[in-house]
Write a protein that holds these residues in place. Structure first.
Motif, short mmCIF file in Angstrom:
data_model
loop_
_atom_site.label_atom_id
_atom_site.label_comp_id
_atom_site.label_asym_id
_atom_site.label_seq_id
_atom_site.Cartn_x
_atom_site.Cartn_y
_atom_site.Cartn_z
N GLU A 78 0.84 -1.04 0.03
CA GLU A 78 -0.10 -0.10 0.00
C GLU A 78 0.90 1.34 0.03
O GLU A 78 0.53 2.10 -0.72
CB GLU A 78 -0.81 0.12 1.25
CG GLU A 78 -2.13 -0.33 1.02
CD GLU A 78 -3.01 0.24 -0.10
OE1 GLU A 78 -3.70 -0.30 -0.93
OE2 GLU A 78 -3.07 1.27 0.08
N ASP A 79 1.84 1.17 0.63
CA ASP A 79 2.67 2.46 1.10
C ASP A 79 3.59 2.74 -0.62
O ASP A 79 3.75 3.95 -0.66
CB ASP A 79 3.91 2.24 2.13
CG ASP A 79 3.37 2.24 3.65
OD1 ASP A 79 2.02 2.71 3.53
OD2 ASP A 79 3.90 1.94 4.18
N TRP A 85 1.81 6.79 -6.84
CA TRP A 85 0.67 7.95 -7.27
C TRP A 85 1.00 9.16 -6.96
O TRP A 85 0.57 9.94 -7.63
CB TRP A 85 -0.86 7.14 -6.58
CG TRP A 85 -1.58 6.47 -7.46
CD1 TRP A 85 -2.74 7.18 -7.85
CD2 TRP A 85 -1.70 5.18 -8.03
NE1 TRP A 85 -3.49 6.16 -8.91
CE2 TRP A 85 -2.81 5.05 -9.22
CE3 TRP A 85 -0.79 4.22 -8.13
CZ2 TRP A 85 -3.09 3.99 -9.70
CZ3 TRP A 85 -0.91 3.07 -8.86
CH2 TRP A 85 -2.16 2.90 -9.64
N ALA A 86 1.62 9.30 -5.77
CA ALA A 86 1.95 10.64 -5.27
C ALA A 86 2.93 11.19 -6.41
O ALA A 86 3.21 12.63 -6.16
CB ALA A 86 2.41 10.62 -3.84
N ASP A 87 3.87 10.54 -7.04
CA ASP A 87 5.04 10.70 -7.57
C ASP A 87 4.55 11.00 -9.07
O ASP A 87 5.11 10.18 -10.08
CB ASP A 87 6.02 9.85 -7.34
CG ASP A 87 7.12 10.11 -8.11
OD1 ASP A 87 7.74 11.41 -8.27
OD2 ASP A 87 7.65 9.22 -8.95
N LYS A 134 -7.83 -0.81 -7.17
CA LYS A 134 -8.99 -0.03 -6.77
C LYS A 134 -8.62 1.26 -6.77
O LYS A 134 -9.50 2.06 -7.00
CB LYS A 134 -9.09 -0.44 -5.11
CG LYS A 134 -7.60 0.11 -4.26
CD LYS A 134 -7.93 -0.43 -2.85
CE LYS A 134 -6.77 0.11 -1.95
NZ LYS A 134 -6.65 -0.59 -0.66
N ARG A 135 -7.34 1.62 -7.04
CA ARG A 135 -7.01 3.14 -7.50
C ARG A 135 -7.53 3.42 -8.86
O ARG A 135 -7.87 4.58 -9.29
CB ARG A 135 -5.56 3.48 -7.15
CG ARG A 135 -5.27 3.67 -5.70
CD ARG A 135 -3.58 3.82 -5.97
NE ARG A 135 -3.47 4.10 -4.15
CZ ARG A 135 -3.40 3.21 -3.18
NH1 ARG A 135 -3.59 1.95 -3.47
NH2 ARG A 135 -2.96 3.76 -2.16
N TRP A 136 -7.23 2.63 -9.86
CA TRP A 136 -7.72 2.78 -11.16
C TRP A 136 -9.20 2.90 -11.29
O TRP A 136 -9.85 3.65 -11.94
CB TRP A 136 -7.18 1.52 -11.95
CG TRP A 136 -5.74 1.48 -12.37
CD1 TRP A 136 -5.00 2.64 -12.56
CD2 TRP A 136 -4.93 0.40 -12.30
NE1 TRP A 136 -3.84 2.15 -12.83
CE2 TRP A 136 -3.57 0.74 -12.81
CE3 TRP A 136 -5.40 -1.19 -12.39
CZ2 TRP A 136 -2.50 -0.25 -12.85
CZ3 TRP A 136 -3.99 -1.96 -12.67
CH2 TRP A 136 -2.83 -1.57 -12.75
N ILE A 137 -9.97 2.01 -10.39
CA ILE A 137 -11.41 2.03 -10.54
C ILE A 137 -11.87 3.45 -9.82
O ILE A 137 -12.63 4.19 -10.67
CB ILE A 137 -12.02 0.94 -9.82
CG1 ILE A 137 -11.84 -0.28 -10.67
CG2 ILE A 137 -13.41 1.03 -9.70
CD1 ILE A 137 -12.02 -1.68 -9.93
N ASP A 138 -11.49 3.89 -8.79
CA ASP A 138 -11.81 5.02 -8.18
C ASP A 138 -11.41 6.28 -9.41
O ASP A 138 -12.28 7.53 -9.20
CB ASP A 138 -11.16 5.52 -6.86
CG ASP A 138 -11.70 4.60 -5.65
OD1 ASP A 138 -12.67 4.01 -5.81
OD2 ASP A 138 -11.17 4.44 -4.68
N GLY A 139 -10.13 6.08 -9.63
CA GLY A 139 -9.68 7.31 -10.74
C GLY A 139 -10.35 7.33 -11.92
O GLY A 139 -10.20 8.17 -12.82
N GLY A 140 -11.06 6.08 -12.50
CA GLY A 140 -11.58 6.19 -13.74
C GLY A 140 -10.38 5.97 -14.82
O GLY A 140 -10.58 6.35 -15.84
#
Ligand code: HXC
Ligand code: NAP
Length: 296
Positions: A78-79, A85-87, A134-140
Motif C-alpha cells: 500500500e505504501d 501515485w503521489a509521484d 482499486k485506485r484505477w477504478i476510483d480514478g476512472g
C-alpha cells in the motif's frame, strides 16, 4: 535491446515492474524505458534495484525509480503504491513479475517452505494488483496488467508444487478480473515463459547437482532457450495501446516445450535421497547469500 516497435510507443505510460531489479523483470523494465515509459521497479534488495535503475536510465534516458518493498507485506505494498501515485499520478501498467521458487520433493517441504513461495507469488501478487486496481477504478483510469506465470499452470509442476499452485491461482485471477474489471477499461493478461536462463531461476531450479539443462534444451522443439528480446517484445505488445480488446489471456512463449514434453521437472523423478540433499544445500546457500543483501 533490439525491439520490434517504434521508439516512442510507450511515451506517457507509467509502469511498475515487480522484481524488476533482476532477470526477466529487468529485461522488461529496460524495454519499457527504451520505448519512452516512466518505469518503477521494486524488490527487497535496495542495492540491486538501484544499480539496475541507474543502468537502465543511463542506457535509455528514461526515468527509472527503485523502491524497496517486500510484496508479502500488504501494508508495505500500500505504501509503495501510494508513493508512486503521489509521484506524478496513476500507473498505466503493472507487471506482476516478482516470484520465489526452488525445486524440492513435495514430501520434503515444510509449511514454511510452502509459504515462502505462496506468500510471494500467490498473496503478494494479489496485494499489488488490488492496491493498483482499486485506485484505477476510483480514478476512472484505464490500465494493463501482465502477470508472469509458467506453462505448468496447464499440466502441473512436479517438484515445484507451491509455485505451480500459486501461478495457477494467478492464471484464474487474470481471467476473473478480466471480466470483473473489463467495464473499467482494465485489461489483465499473462505470459507463460519457457526457459529463459536467469541467475535467480537457474540457481534454484537447475543447481549444479540437478543440472539437466542440456536434456531440457533437447526437449524444446525449437532446440534452444528463449532470448530476452523475444520476451520483451511480447511484454511490450500486451502493454501498448492498440490491443485494447485483448484481455484474460495467458500466452505461452516457450518454443513449443510444454506441448512436446510438459515443460516441467518430471525428469527429476530419477534422483535419490543424497541427490536431493545436495540440491537442497546448494539452493539454501544461494538463498542465504541473497538474503544477506536484503534491505527490507
Ligand atoms: C526445501 C527449502 C529450500 C529447498 C528453502 N526452503 N529452500 N525447502 N528445499 N531448496 C525452506 C526453508 O527450509 C524454510 O523452511 C522456508 O523454505 C523459508 O526459507 P527462507 O530461506 O527463510 O525463505 P525466504 O527468505 O522467505 O526466501 C524465499 C525463497 C528464496 C523463495 C526461499 O528462494 C527467495 O527469496 N527467492 C527469490 C528469487 C527466486 O526464487 N527466483 C526464482 C524465480 S524463478 P523451514 O521450515 O526449514 O524454516 C521461477 C521460474 C519458474 O519462478 C519457471 C522456470 C522454467
Ligand atoms: P529472478 O531474477 O530471481 O527474479 C525474481 C525477482 O523477484 C527478484 O528480482 C526478486 O528480488 C523479486 N522478489 C522475490 N521476492 C520478492 C518479494 N517478496 N518482494 C519483492 N520482490 C521480490 O528470476 P527470473 O527468472 O527473472 O523470474 C522472473 C519471473 O519470471 C518470475 O515470476 C518467474 O516465476 C518467471 N519465470 C521465469 C522463467 C525463466 O526461465 N527465467 C520461466 C518461467 C517463469 P529480491 O530478491 O531482491 O526481492
Amino acid at each position: 535491446m533490439e525491439l520490434m516497435f517504434r521508439e516512442s510507443l510507450l511515451k506517457g505510460k507509467r509502469i511498475l515492474v515487480t522484481g524488476g531489479g533482476t532477470g526477466l523483470g529487468e529485461v522488461m523494465a529496460e524495454a519499457y524505458a527504451q520505448l519512452g515509459a516512466r518505469v518503477y521497479i521494486c524488490g527487497r534488495r535496495k542495492d540491486v534495484l538501484e544499480d539496475t535503475a541507474r543502468r537502465i536510465s543511463d542506457r535509455t534516458h528514461s526515468q527509472v525509480s527503485a523502491i524497496s518493498c517486500d510484496i508479502r507485506v500488504a501494508e508495505a505494498v500500500e505504501d509503495m503504491i501510494a508513493e508512486i501515485w503521489a509521484d506524478g499520478g496513476a500507473l498505466s501498467g503493472l507487471v506482476n513479475n516478482a516470484a520465489g521458487n526452488f525445486i524440492s520433493r513435495t514430501k520434503d517441504l515444510s509449511p514454511r517452505g510452502f509459504n515462502a513461495i505462496a506468500d510471494i507469488v500467490f498473496r503478494g501478487t494479489f496485494y499489488v494488483t488490488l492496491a493498483c486496481g482499486k485506485r484505477w477504478i476510483d480514478g476512472g483510469q484505464k490500465a494493463s496488467v501482465i502477470s508472469i506465470l509458467t506453462t505448468w499452470i496447464w499440466n502441473g509442476g512436479p517438484f515445484t508444487v507451491p509455485s505451480a499452485m500459486s501461478k495457477a491461482g494467478l492464471h484464474i485471477m487474470t481471467k476473473s478480473l478480466a471480466s470483473e474489471w473489463g467495464a473499467y477499461g482494465i485489461r489483465l493478461n499473462a505470459i507463460a515463459p519457457g526457459p529463459f536462463p536467469t541467475k535467480g531461476a537457474w540457481d534454484r531450479l537447475s543447481p549444479q547437482s540437478a543440472n539437466r539443462s542440456e536434456q531440457r534444451v533437447n526437449a524444446i522443439p525449437m532446440g534452444r532457450n528463449g532470448e530476452m528480446p523475444e520476451l520483451a517484445n511480447l511484454a511490450v505488445f500486451l502493454m501498448a495501446d492498440g490491443c485494447d480488446y485483448l484481455t484474460g489471456q495467458t500466452i505461452a512463449i516457450d518454443g513449443g516445450l510444454h506441448l512436446a514434453s510438459g515443460g516441467n521437472f518430471y525428469q527429476l523423478s530419477a534422483l535419490g535421497d543424497s541427490d536431493w540433499q545436495h540440491i537442497r544445500d546448494e539452493i539454501k546457500g544461494t538463498n542465504a547469500k541473497d538474503k544477506a543483501k536484503r534491505t527490507v
